[in-house]
Every structure is written in C-alpha cells, then in structure tokens.
Scaffold this active site. Structure first.
Site, mmCIF file in Angstrom:
data_model
loop_
_atom_site.group_PDB
_atom_site.id
_atom_site.type_symbol
_atom_site.label_atom_id
_atom_site.label_comp_id
_atom_site.label_asym_id
_atom_site.label_seq_id
_atom_site.Cartn_x
_atom_site.Cartn_y
_atom_site.Cartn_z
ATOM 1 N N SER A 64 -22.289 18.172 -34.475
ATOM 2 C CA SER A 64 -21.471 18.507 -33.303
ATOM 3 C C SER A 64 -21.982 17.921 -31.989
ATOM 4 O O SER A 64 -21.286 18.019 -30.975
ATOM 5 C CB SER A 64 -21.352 20.021 -33.159
ATOM 6 O OG SER A 64 -20.524 20.526 -34.176
ATOM 7 N N LYS A 67 -19.574 15.647 -30.450
ATOM 8 C CA LYS A 67 -18.400 16.130 -29.693
ATOM 9 C C LYS A 67 -18.520 15.809 -28.210
ATOM 10 O O LYS A 67 -17.531 15.688 -27.496
ATOM 11 C CB LYS A 67 -18.212 17.630 -29.936
ATOM 12 C CG LYS A 67 -17.863 17.938 -31.397
ATOM 13 C CD LYS A 67 -17.887 19.423 -31.705
ATOM 14 C CE LYS A 67 -17.554 19.676 -33.178
ATOM 15 N NZ LYS A 67 -17.755 21.062 -33.592
ATOM 16 N N TYR A 191 -12.823 12.881 -37.475
ATOM 17 C CA TYR A 191 -13.708 14.006 -37.155
ATOM 18 C C TYR A 191 -14.910 14.063 -38.107
ATOM 19 O O TYR A 191 -16.053 14.208 -37.681
ATOM 20 C CB TYR A 191 -12.913 15.324 -37.189
ATOM 21 C CG TYR A 191 -13.807 16.519 -37.019
ATOM 22 C CD1 TYR A 191 -14.319 16.859 -35.765
ATOM 23 C CD2 TYR A 191 -14.203 17.295 -38.115
ATOM 24 C CE1 TYR A 191 -15.180 17.934 -35.605
ATOM 25 C CE2 TYR A 191 -15.065 18.369 -37.958
ATOM 26 C CZ TYR A 191 -15.549 18.688 -36.711
ATOM 27 O OH TYR A 191 -16.415 19.737 -36.550
ATOM 28 N N TYR A 244 -21.813 27.256 -28.357
ATOM 29 C CA TYR A 244 -20.927 28.264 -28.957
ATOM 30 C C TYR A 244 -21.270 29.668 -28.464
ATOM 31 O O TYR A 244 -21.523 29.861 -27.288
ATOM 32 C CB TYR A 244 -20.944 28.129 -30.494
ATOM 33 C CG TYR A 244 -20.765 26.692 -30.883
ATOM 34 C CD1 TYR A 244 -19.534 26.073 -30.643
ATOM 35 C CD2 TYR A 244 -21.798 25.927 -31.384
ATOM 36 C CE1 TYR A 244 -19.352 24.735 -30.947
ATOM 37 C CE2 TYR A 244 -21.618 24.582 -31.680
ATOM 38 C CZ TYR A 244 -20.403 24.003 -31.455
ATOM 39 O OH TYR A 244 -20.218 22.685 -31.737
ATOM 40 N N VAL A 262 -25.142 21.216 -36.198
ATOM 41 C CA VAL A 262 -25.749 21.882 -37.357
ATOM 42 C C VAL A 262 -26.705 20.979 -38.148
ATOM 43 O O VAL A 262 -27.338 21.436 -39.096
ATOM 44 C CB VAL A 262 -24.710 22.511 -38.321
ATOM 45 C CG1 VAL A 262 -23.995 23.686 -37.704
ATOM 46 C CG2 VAL A 262 -23.738 21.475 -38.848
HETATM 47 O O1 DON Z 1 -17.354 20.610 -38.795
HETATM 48 C C1 DON Z 1 -18.430 21.157 -39.015
HETATM 49 O O2 DON Z 1 -18.527 22.339 -39.338
HETATM 50 C C2 DON Z 1 -19.670 20.325 -38.825
HETATM 51 N N1 DON Z 1 -19.416 18.963 -39.169
HETATM 52 C C3 DON Z 1 -20.145 20.357 -37.396
HETATM 53 C C4 DON Z 1 -20.437 21.742 -36.904
HETATM 54 C C5 DON Z 1 -21.524 21.784 -35.906
HETATM 55 O O3 DON Z 1 -22.386 20.934 -35.834
HETATM 56 C C6 DON Z 1 -21.574 22.994 -35.063
HETATM 57 N N2 DON Z 1 -22.779 22.998 -34.251
HETATM 58 N N3 DON Z 1 -23.667 23.749 -34.117
#
Ligand code: DON
Length: 308
Positions: A64, A67, A191, A244, A262
C-alpha cells in the site's frame, strides 16, 4: 545532525526484537514466506544527502505504500476532478473494509484504503487508455523518482490476483454504483501490480523525496512532480489516512505523515527536511509494521523532528 549514526543506533536498538512479535501478512500467500527478522531504514534529505542502515538494500513488496505514488500520478493527470470520486476523510475502519462503501454509495472515504486506491487505479486506466498503459505509467514514475529501474514482482501480483476476493468484491461493488468507469479486470490488474512493486528502503526514501521539497523532483533539474498545493495535500492525507485506523496513534506517537503497506514498509515525511523509509515485515493488528513504527518513534525521539 549525523543521520548515519542515528539510523545505525536505531537498528542496533531494535535488533534484539527482530522476530519476537507481530506477524507477517499471510492473506497474500506470496508474502507469507518473507523472513520477519529483517529491518531496514533509509533517509533522503531535501538537499539530497542520504543515509541508510540495516537491510536497507533488500527489496520488498511495497504494497500500500504504492498508493502514495498512484495518488500522485492521478493528481497530476486528473487534477481536482479526482475528488468527485474519492473522499478525504479517515475511515476509522480496516483498509479492506466493505461496510462504509454501501452507506456512502460506492464513494471511498479516501485514496489510501483499498477501495480508494482501486478508484484511483480506474482513473489511471482511463487516462492511459488501458491497464497496460497505467502499469507502464506507474513503473515510469517509480523509476524516474528513484533513479533506478523498478519493476513488479510477478509472483506477488499473481498471488494477490488469485486470492484477492475482498478487492475483487470492492471493485465490483463500486462498479455497481457506477463509480468505476472501466472494466473491473484491467483496474484490478493495475491495482494488484502496483501493490507488487518491488523496491528497497533507499529507493523508497528517495522516490518520496518530492514530498519534503514542495513537489520538486528528487533529482534537481527535472520538472516538478507535484505543485506546492498538491504536495501539502498528499502529506495531509498521509497524516490523516496513511496508516488506516492507526492514524490517530501514529499522529500521537510519531507526528509525521506516513504511508504504510502490509509488506512491512512505511514512508514518513518531515516536510522541508527529509523523507524516511523503514521496512520490517512483521505487522501489528492494524496491518502496520511493528518495528517500522518503533523505528520511526525512535527517530523522532532522537531528532525531535515532527510536524507538531
Ligand atoms: O490489497 C491489499 O490488501 C494489499 N495488496 C495491500 C494492503 C496494504 O498494504 C494495506 N496496508 N497496510
């Protein structure tokens, strides 16, 4: 300030905690096998100085953190029209939550929750004319900002595509509200690939450098990445939404705009001074890197750098 010594001290302080707490993200199978006993940290100052310690040259899945860069691209390309589709409020919910979308007619709370980033990807696909074009735009931006060739990790992208049930649901749900213009498939492909960008801490700290220099490109002489107003807005969104439902605690304990992923990476900005990238794969319950956050707390305590 001797940043090199400060970063080395932080890594040495946290070394005994490596592997002791937190868990590596396992809902994306390709991330589940990453060794949690790793910690890297790097910084890039607005004058172009760099420092790094620990596993700062080891590439990881930025997840993320991407993003931040796709939002930057969308702000460049779509301008203020972007905000017709995406809000700017903290969600107070996990990053992959579905519940708010129903009440808010498919308009995601902010560009950093998964729904918001999928909506941003839709804008990028429209602008580029195809998913392949959007992916090429993302890699071109990351390569330009870090000064080194950057690519997608095909295994991670495939792993996410195969198991991304919630993201597939979010995209289809937004589509049902008429909030996604393109076919869902190329939007999700964009994405999943942006999340699978592979970079190390040194590259990430440099790539985010425009955020501590009012939008100026990390390598002087090139045209600005964002203007001053856009840069301020990206930093504001990072502070309020970048981690978040931990954003309140992060502002309280660290006091810097941050964007986490993540994969265990976090980018933090000290406006007008420097950008930091930290990475350690074991996460806390909110999906943020446990030792990454501790490293940022130590950095702020040692340097007294904060936006407050
Ligand atoms: O879409 C997802 O769930 C993961 N590719 C990215 C989520 C993420 O990194 C949230 N961050 N803490």
């Amino acid at each position: 300030m001797n940043f090199q010594t400060i970063l080395e001290d932080i890594v040495a302080t946290l070394q005994p905690e490596l592997g002791a707490a937190g868990t590596v993200a396992s809902y994306i199978p390709a991330l589940a096998c990453v060794d949690p006993r790793q910690l890297g940290i790097a910084l890039h100052t607005c004058r172009g100085e760099e420092a790094a310690a620990g596993d700062s040259a080891t590439p990881f899945s930025i997840q993320s953190v991407s993003k931040l860069f796709t939002l930057t691209l969308a702000m460049q390309r779509v301008g203020d029209a972007l905000w017709e589709r995406i809000g700017r409020e903290p969600s107070g919910n996990p990053f992959n939550s579905l519940v708010q979308l129903e009440n808010e007619q498919g308009k995601p709370r902010n560009p950093f929750i998964n729904a918001g980033a999928i909506a941003v990807a839709d804008r990028l696909v429209t602008h580029a004319g195809s998913g392949e074009g959007a992916k090429a735009d993302i890699l071109a931006l990351m390569t330009s900002l870090s000064g080194e060739p950057i690519g997608f990790d095909a295994e991670v992208a495939a792993s996410e595509a195969a198991t991304g049930y919630r993201n597939i649901a979010l995209a289809n749900f937004m589509k049902s509200f008429g909030k996604i213009d393109n076919d869902v498939a190329p939007v999700l492909d964009t994405y999943f690939n942006q999340c699978a960008v592979r970079m190390n801490c040194r590259q990430l700290a440099r790539a985010a450098g425009f955020l501590c220099r009012d939008g100026a490109h990390p390598f002087g002489g090139r045209s600005d990445v964002t203007n001053e107003r856009q840069t301020r807005r990206i930093n504001a969104l990072m502070l309020t939404c970048g981690t978040y439902d931990a954003a309140g605690d992060v502002a309280f304990n660290i006091g810097l705009p941050c964007k986490s992923g993540v994969g265990g990476g976090i980018v933090a900005v000290v406006p007008d001074q420097l950008t930091l990238a930290v990475w350690s794969p074991a996460l806390d319950a909110t999906g943020n890197s446990l030792l990454g956050m501790k490293a940022l707390e130590l950095f702020v305590a040692k340097t007294r750098l904060s936006v407050f």
